[in-house]
Motif scaffolding. Structure first.
Motif, PDB file in Angstrom:
ATOM      1  N   ILE A  81       0.852  -1.155  -0.048  1.00 50.61           N
ATOM      2  CA  ILE A  81       0.065  -0.095  -0.176  1.00 50.61           C
ATOM      3  C   ILE A  81       0.832   1.210   0.176  1.00 50.61           C
ATOM      4  O   ILE A  81       0.539   2.130  -0.683  1.00 50.61           O
ATOM      5  CB  ILE A  81      -0.918   0.009   1.299  1.00 50.61           C
ATOM      6  N   ALA A  82       1.948   1.323   0.866  1.00 51.00           N
ATOM      7  CA  ALA A  82       2.845   2.438   0.957  1.00 51.00           C
ATOM      8  C   ALA A  82       3.509   2.839  -0.217  1.00 51.00           C
ATOM      9  O   ALA A  82       3.691   4.012  -0.598  1.00 51.00           O
ATOM     10  CB  ALA A  82       3.789   2.275   2.106  1.00 51.00           C
ATOM     11  N   ASP A  83       4.194   1.754  -0.942  1.00 55.26           N
ATOM     12  CA  ASP A  83       4.806   2.072  -2.263  1.00 55.26           C
ATOM     13  C   ASP A  83       3.859   2.758  -3.206  1.00 55.26           C
ATOM     14  O   ASP A  83       4.350   3.797  -3.869  1.00 55.26           O
ATOM     15  CB  ASP A  83       5.212   0.672  -2.916  1.00 55.26           C
ATOM     16  N   ARG A  84       2.444   2.156  -3.481  1.00 47.88           N
ATOM     17  CA  ARG A  84       1.782   2.928  -4.427  1.00 47.88           C
ATOM     18  C   ARG A  84       1.213   4.431  -4.086  1.00 47.88           C
ATOM     19  O   ARG A  84       1.415   5.204  -4.572  1.00 47.88           O
ATOM     20  CB  ARG A  84       0.624   2.100  -4.610  1.00 47.88           C
ATOM     21  N   ALA A  85       1.094   4.207  -2.481  1.00 47.90           N
ATOM     22  CA  ALA A  85       0.854   5.711  -1.933  1.00 47.90           C
ATOM     23  C   ALA A  85       1.811   6.768  -2.219  1.00 47.90           C
ATOM     24  O   ALA A  85       1.505   8.022  -2.364  1.00 47.90           O
ATOM     25  CB  ALA A  85       0.401   5.506  -0.223  1.00 47.90           C
ATOM     26  N   GLY A  86       3.003   6.309  -2.092  1.00 48.69           N
ATOM     27  CA  GLY A  86       4.261   7.295  -2.368  1.00 48.69           C
ATOM     28  C   GLY A  86       4.071   7.918  -3.660  1.00 48.69           C
ATOM     29  O   GLY A  86       4.463   9.194  -3.733  1.00 48.69           O
ATOM     30  N   LEU A  87       4.093   7.180  -4.695  1.00 48.83           N
ATOM     31  CA  LEU A  87       3.999   7.472  -5.991  1.00 48.83           C
ATOM     32  C   LEU A  87       2.670   8.610  -5.941  1.00 48.83           C
ATOM     33  O   LEU A  87       2.947   9.667  -6.760  1.00 48.83           O
ATOM     34  CB  LEU A  87       3.667   6.408  -7.318  1.00 48.83           C
ATOM     35  N   ASP A  88       1.472   8.275  -5.485  1.00 44.21           N
ATOM     36  CA  ASP A  88       0.417   9.222  -5.416  1.00 44.21           C
ATOM     37  C   ASP A  88       0.522  10.418  -4.793  1.00 44.21           C
ATOM     38  O   ASP A  88       0.126  11.544  -5.309  1.00 44.21           O
ATOM     39  CB  ASP A  88      -0.892   8.548  -5.223  1.00 44.21           C
ATOM     40  N   LEU A  89       1.307  10.494  -3.672  1.00 46.46           N
ATOM     41  CA  LEU A  89       1.585  11.563  -2.979  1.00 46.46           C
ATOM     42  C   LEU A  89       2.697  12.551  -3.787  1.00 46.46           C
ATOM     43  O   LEU A  89       2.305  13.732  -3.694  1.00 46.46           O
ATOM     44  CB  LEU A  89       2.212  11.211  -1.567  1.00 46.46           C
ATOM     45  N   GLU A  90       3.365  11.890  -4.372  1.00 48.05           N
ATOM     46  CA  GLU A  90       4.404  12.737  -5.057  1.00 48.05           C
ATOM     47  C   GLU A  90       3.571  13.494  -6.068  1.00 48.05           C
ATOM     48  O   GLU A  90       4.153  14.435  -6.310  1.00 48.05           O
ATOM     49  CB  GLU A  90       5.627  11.912  -5.694  1.00 48.05           C
ATOM     50  N   GLU A  91       3.123  12.894  -6.776  1.00 46.44           N
ATOM     51  CA  GLU A  91       2.128  13.531  -7.876  1.00 46.44           C
ATOM     52  C   GLU A  91       1.134  14.492  -7.301  1.00 46.44           C
ATOM     53  O   GLU A  91       1.235  15.655  -7.881  1.00 46.44           O
ATOM     54  CB  GLU A  91       0.880  12.451  -8.508  1.00 46.44           C
ATOM     55  N   LEU A  92       0.643  14.358  -6.286  1.00 44.76           N
ATOM     56  CA  LEU A  92      -0.344  15.521  -5.466  1.00 44.76           C
ATOM     57  C   LEU A  92       0.618  16.746  -5.163  1.00 44.76           C
ATOM     58  O   LEU A  92       0.311  17.695  -5.466  1.00 44.76           O
ATOM     59  CB  LEU A  92      -0.996  15.071  -4.240  1.00 44.76           C
ATOM     60  N   PHE A  93       1.895  16.366  -4.653  1.00 49.28           N
ATOM     61  CA  PHE A  93       2.731  17.575  -4.006  1.00 49.28           C
ATOM     62  C   PHE A  93       3.375  18.185  -5.270  1.00 49.28           C
ATOM     63  O   PHE A  93       3.774  19.314  -5.192  1.00 49.28           O
ATOM     64  CB  PHE A  93       3.871  16.976  -3.231  1.00 49.28           C
ATOM     65  N   ILE A  94       3.728  17.567  -6.307  1.00 52.93           N
ATOM     66  CA  ILE A  94       4.162  18.017  -7.550  1.00 52.93           C
ATOM     67  C   ILE A  94       2.889  18.843  -8.221  1.00 52.93           C
ATOM     68  O   ILE A  94       3.072  20.047  -8.652  1.00 52.93           O
ATOM     69  CB  ILE A  94       4.932  17.129  -8.375  1.00 52.93           C
ATOM     70  N   GLN A  95       2.135  18.293  -8.641  1.00 50.26           N
ATOM     71  CA  GLN A  95       1.123  18.749  -9.417  1.00 50.26           C
ATOM     72  C   GLN A  95      -0.087  19.270  -8.936  1.00 50.26           C
ATOM     73  O   GLN A  95      -1.155  19.811  -9.538  1.00 50.26           O
ATOM     74  CB  GLN A  95       0.540  17.849 -10.651  1.00 50.26           C
ATOM     75  N   GLY A  96      -0.308  19.172  -7.523  1.00 49.98           N
ATOM     76  CA  GLY A  96      -1.465  19.673  -6.980  1.00 49.98           C
ATOM     77  C   GLY A  96      -2.013  21.225  -7.379  1.00 49.98           C
ATOM     78  O   GLY A  96      -0.920  22.046  -7.345  1.00 49.98           O
ATOM     79  N   ASP A  97      -3.195  21.381  -7.367  1.00 52.51           N
ATOM     80  CA  ASP A  97      -3.612  22.600  -7.945  1.00 52.51           C
ATOM     81  C   ASP A  97      -5.188  22.702  -7.504  1.00 52.51           C
ATOM     82  O   ASP A  97      -5.982  22.116  -8.202  1.00 52.51           O
ATOM     83  CB  ASP A  97      -3.557  22.833  -9.508  1.00 52.51           C
ATOM     84  N   LYS A  98      -5.545  23.381  -6.753  1.00 51.01           N
ATOM     85  CA  LYS A  98      -6.831  23.705  -6.328  1.00 51.01           C
ATOM     86  C   LYS A  98      -8.165  24.059  -7.110  1.00 51.01           C
ATOM     87  O   LYS A  98      -9.235  23.988  -7.020  1.00 51.01           O
ATOM     88  CB  LYS A  98      -7.029  24.747  -5.015  1.00 51.01           C
ATOM     89  N   SER A  99      -7.261  24.490  -8.219  1.00 52.18           N
ATOM     90  CA  SER A  99      -8.439  24.739  -9.542  1.00 52.18           C
ATOM     91  C   SER A  99      -8.421  23.574 -10.463  1.00 52.18           C
ATOM     92  O   SER A  99      -9.278  23.868 -11.324  1.00 52.18           O
ATOM     93  CB  SER A  99      -7.897  25.946 -10.296  1.00 52.18           C
ATOM     94  N   SER A 100      -7.817  22.514 -10.208  1.00 49.78           N
ATOM     95  CA  SER A 100      -7.640  21.235 -11.205  1.00 49.78           C
ATOM     96  C   SER A 100      -9.336  20.634 -11.080  1.00 49.78           C
ATOM     97  O   SER A 100     -10.034  20.666 -10.137  1.00 49.78           O
ATOM     98  CB  SER A 100      -6.613  20.337 -10.663  1.00 49.78           C
ATOM     99  N   SER A 101      -9.444  20.298 -12.366  1.00 53.61           N
ATOM    100  CA  SER A 101     -10.553  19.368 -12.549  1.00 53.61           C
ATOM    101  C   SER A 101     -10.651  17.958 -11.914  1.00 53.61           C
ATOM    102  O   SER A 101     -11.549  17.228 -11.793  1.00 53.61           O
ATOM    103  CB  SER A 101     -11.101  19.055 -14.056  1.00 53.61           C
TER     104      SER A 101
END
Length: 307
Positions: free
Chosen positions: A127-147
């Motif tokens: 679970i943590a291995d995949r969560a790490g990839l997803d969190l990195e995506e959020l921390f890099i590409q996060g945008d409150k105006s995103s669809s």
């Protein structure tokens, strides 16, 4: 073949080993939480480089203090100097948002692994291995105006950087010249931050890192040969160049690794949800996280590289 009751009992026993029995809840035991967080960080280059803060509340202030101008002056014996130098203070705030993951493991997977003493660690790592990839995506590409509802949870490092250069229509650099892009980004950094280039990194989309390898290869030098035949790390003018799988196409982030900060608040929860008719168990993971910079002025985003 295990019955549904047997499988449920095994899942429950594994979960008891993972959770804090004193609370009788789904909160991971301390050593299991540490394993989860370590695996999250190790899953990606960027999170492994960034500074993690274990938040004690849903918000956490990142304070910085420094002097913007000279503080030394000429001293004259028996003469008190006029005035004093006051440091500048600024604060960035982590405000945690909740993320959830549902990982379904089939009975055959559980049957193959549940008897192992270390099953709960295997589950955490999966679970943590995949969560790490997803969190990195959020921390890099996060945008409150995103669809995208997940990316809209918070603004990420690309959105929060104070400096940006754009190669669209060759506005700031030649969009087909990777070294032109790197130069433009370096020039956009306030020079007081570039005292130690070894701590800085170009975190680039894979195509950009590959384009730079091709530039070095075409020079016909020993460095070019190694860039072509090995996976050794690259650098440009003393600044490391690393590919990041979650960086958007045509985009690079330039920042000191120590400037990237992310926080995790509240105990991590993993709860089993047995789906007997489907012969699987869903493991529901929830956590609260956010990201920011120590100083957003010491970060540059480059966009618009077209190769």
């Amino acid at each position: 073949m295990d019955t549904n009751q047997d499988m449920l009992a095994k899942v429950q026993n594994a979960m008891k080993a993972m959770q804090r029995s004193d609370l009788g809840s789904s909160i991971l035991a301390r050593e299991k939480r540490q394993r989860f967080v370590r695996t999250v960080s190790a899953s990606t280059k960027l999170l492994d480089r960034a500074r993690r803060i274990n938040m004690q509340s849903h918000t956490h202030d990142i304070d910085r203090v420094g002097f913007a101008a000279r503080i030394l002056r000429a001293a004259t014996e028996a003469d008190e100097p006029n005035g004093e130098s006051s440091p500048n203070t600024d604060t960035n705030t982590l405000e945690s948002v909740e993320a959830i993951a549902i990982a379904g493991l089939t009975d055959s997977t559980l049957e193959d692994n549940i008897e192992e003493e270390d099953f709960e660690n295997t589950l955490i790592d999966l679970i943590a291995d995949r969560a790490g990839l997803d969190l990195e995506e959020l921390f890099i590409q996060g945008d409150k105006s995103s669809s995208d509802p997940f990316l809209a949870l918070t603004d990420g490092w690309l959105k929060k950087a104070a400096n940006e250069v754009d190669g669209t229509s060759d506005a700031d650099f030649a969009s087909d010249d990777v070294e032109s892009m790197f130069d433009s980004m370096i020039h956009a950094v306030p020079k007081k931050y570039l005292r130690n280039r070894e701590d800085w990194k170009f975190y680039a989309h894979w195509d950009i890192e590959d384009a730079y390898r091709n530039v070095l290869r075409n020079r016909g030098t020993g460095l070019g040969d190694s860039a072509q035949t090995t996976a050794q790390g690259l650098a440009y003018k003393g600044i490391g160049v690393e590919d990041s799988s979650n960086m958007p196409a045509g985009t690079v982030l330039l920042a000191p690794s120590s400037n990237l900060v992310y926080g995790m608040y509240r105990d991590i929860r993993i709860e089993p949800d047995r789906q007997a008719k489907k012969r699987l168990t869903d493991f529901v993971t929830t956590m609260r996280v956010d990201c920011h910079y120590e100083d957003e002025n010491a970060a540059v985003v480059g966009r618009g590289f077209s190769g």
